[in-house]
Design an enzyme around this catalytic site. Structure first.
Site, PDB file in Angstrom:
ATOM      1  N   ASP A  73     -17.741  12.960   7.294  1.00 60.15           N
ATOM      2  CA  ASP A  73     -16.895  13.365   8.421  1.00 60.15           C
ATOM      3  C   ASP A  73     -16.705  12.211   9.409  1.00 60.15           C
ATOM      4  OD1 ASP A  73     -15.342  15.027   9.887  1.00 60.15           O
ATOM      5  OD2 ASP A  73     -16.961  16.286  10.644  1.00 60.15           O
ATOM      6  N   LEU A 102     -25.937   7.103 -12.705  1.00 64.17           N
ATOM      7  CA  LEU A 102     -25.673   8.004 -11.574  1.00 64.17           C
ATOM      8  C   LEU A 102     -24.626   9.068 -11.926  1.00 64.17           C
ATOM      9  CD1 LEU A 102     -25.931   8.443  -8.372  1.00 64.17           C
ATOM     10  CD2 LEU A 102     -23.844   7.078  -8.239  1.00 64.17           C
ATOM     11  N   HIS A 111      -9.192   7.219   6.445  1.00 63.32           N
ATOM     12  CA  HIS A 111      -9.520   7.713   5.104  1.00 63.32           C
ATOM     13  C   HIS A 111      -9.677   6.553   4.119  1.00 63.32           C
ATOM     14  CE1 HIS A 111      -9.171  11.744   6.465  1.00 63.32           C
ATOM     15  NE2 HIS A 111      -7.856  11.738   6.623  1.00 63.32           N
TER      16      HIS A 111
HETATM   17  C1  FPP Z   1     -13.337  13.958   6.973  1.00 70.63           C
HETATM   18  O1  FPP Z   1     -12.969  13.160   8.079  1.00 70.63           O
HETATM   19  C2  FPP Z   1     -12.845  13.365   5.730  1.00 70.63           C
HETATM   20  C3  FPP Z   1     -12.024  13.977   4.817  1.00 70.63           C
HETATM   21  C4  FPP Z   1     -11.494  15.322   4.975  1.00 70.63           C
HETATM   22  C5  FPP Z   1     -11.559  13.251   3.612  1.00 70.63           C
HETATM   23  C6  FPP Z   1     -12.597  12.444   2.911  1.00 70.63           C
HETATM   24  C7  FPP Z   1     -11.933  11.404   2.106  1.00 70.63           C
HETATM   25  C8  FPP Z   1     -12.410  10.169   1.891  1.00 70.63           C
HETATM   26  C9  FPP Z   1     -13.713   9.694   2.396  1.00 70.63           C
HETATM   27  C10 FPP Z   1     -11.611   9.155   1.133  1.00 70.63           C
HETATM   28  C11 FPP Z   1     -11.307   9.531  -0.262  1.00 70.63           C
HETATM   29  C12 FPP Z   1     -12.496   9.815  -1.082  1.00 70.63           C
HETATM   30  C13 FPP Z   1     -12.487   9.940  -2.418  1.00 70.63           C
HETATM   31  C14 FPP Z   1     -13.722  10.345  -3.108  1.00 70.63           C
HETATM   32  C15 FPP Z   1     -11.261   9.675  -3.217  1.00 70.63           C
HETATM   33  P1  FPP Z   1     -11.946  13.796   9.135  1.00 70.63           P
HETATM   34  O2  FPP Z   1     -10.580  13.463   8.706  1.00 70.63           O
HETATM   35  O3  FPP Z   1     -12.232  15.245   9.291  1.00 70.63           O
HETATM   36  O4  FPP Z   1     -12.339  13.010  10.423  1.00 70.63           O
HETATM   37  P2  FPP Z   1     -12.323  13.567  11.929  1.00 70.63           P
HETATM   38  O5  FPP Z   1     -13.340  14.674  11.997  1.00 70.63           O
HETATM   39  O6  FPP Z   1     -12.731  12.378  12.719  1.00 70.63           O
HETATM   40  O7  FPP Z   1     -10.933  14.019  12.227  1.00 70.63           O
END
Ligand code: FPP
Length: 256
Positions: A23, A134, A40
């Protein structure tokens, strides 16, 4: 029903499975006056770092929450860019995963994804399925309640078909129908980004896991931060319902 005795977990504070809610990508980008997508992309870099660090420190299972069933509520543009990143990662990373002997698996309801992503997913899973290192599990369009529910549906079907007797429906039976059936329960659950909740991740599986919450935003969660969380885990005593004295005795016996 008596509690499940899991002798493998009683032996030591051995760490074999880490699960993470990644997050804070959006806030990380905002702090840099950049669009959320930039966060992201940086988040994907952190995923790469986690995979190599887990290999280095001999963690056998890493499970990451990449997209929850609730994430479809996000703005269309963000969903589109996340799907693009997901597709790109599936295309680009498979070679590297194979080189590192990583087995990739995806859990979640994949039927909502585009045909292209579904095809890339099955190719990536196929290409890495013989790997013995892994086990990297990506939760995509996944929800813990959904997983329990789909297990219940399968069990009802088997019972109706006469393949399963009602008396055989115990915790082990339910577990065997979860999408996480081939994974041990996570020893350590990490959530970055400052929130302290499970957000419908691995609801069944996290029953005995140690929780580690950090304010560090996911793109800043590097090798050092992972080591800190592992260190915190190692200082804890996992009792699985027993007393501290019983655990110390068990640990002494295991050392002999
Ligand atoms: C949460 O941060 C993150 C996500 C919903 C997406 C996670 C995606 C990645 C780490 C990149 C892609 C990964 C793979 C495995 C292909 P948020 O957007 O909720 O952040 P915020 O809480 O600061 O708004």
């Amino acid at each position: 029903m008596p509690p499940i005795d899991n002798p493998t977990k009683d032996k030591t504070n051995q760490l074999s499975h880490i699960s993470i809610i990644m997050d804070g990508n959006g806030r990380w980008a905002k702090k840099k006056f950049m669009p959320r997508f930039y966060g992201h992309k940086a988040g994907l870099e952190s995923v790469r770092k986690m995979v190599s660090t887990c290999i280095e420190v001999d963690i056998k299972y890493l499970t990451l929450f990449a997209f929850s069933s609730e994430n479809w509520r996000r703005p269309k543009e963000e969903i589109k860019s996340l799907m693009g990143l997901f597709a790109l990662a599936l295309k680009q990373e498979v070679k590297k995963l194979n080189k590192a002997n990583v087995k990739l698996q995806i859990i979640g309801d994949l039927s909502k994804f585009s045909k292209e992503i579904q095809e890339l997913i099955s190719q990536a899973i196929n290409k890495t399925k013989e790997n013995t290192g892994l086990v990297l599990t990506i939760a995509a369009n996944y929800g813990g309640r959904w997983d329990i529910l789909q297990a219940v549906h399968q069990i009802i079907k088997k019972t109706k078909q006469g393949e399963l007797d009602e008396s055989g429906i115990d915790e082990f039976c339910i577990e065997s129908y979860l999408q996480t059936a081939n994974l041990p329960e996570p020893d350590l659950f990490i959530r970055t980004g400052g929130e302290q909740r499970i957000s419908n991740f691995l609801l069944w599986d996290l029953a005995y896991s140690e929780f580690y919450f950090t304010d560090v935003l996911w793109p800043d969660f590097d090798e050092n931060e992972l080591h800190k969380s592992i260190h915190s885990y190692q200082t804890r005593q996992r009792r699985f319902g027993r007393t501290g004295d019983q655990i110390e005795l068990l640990q002494k016996q295991n050392k002999q």
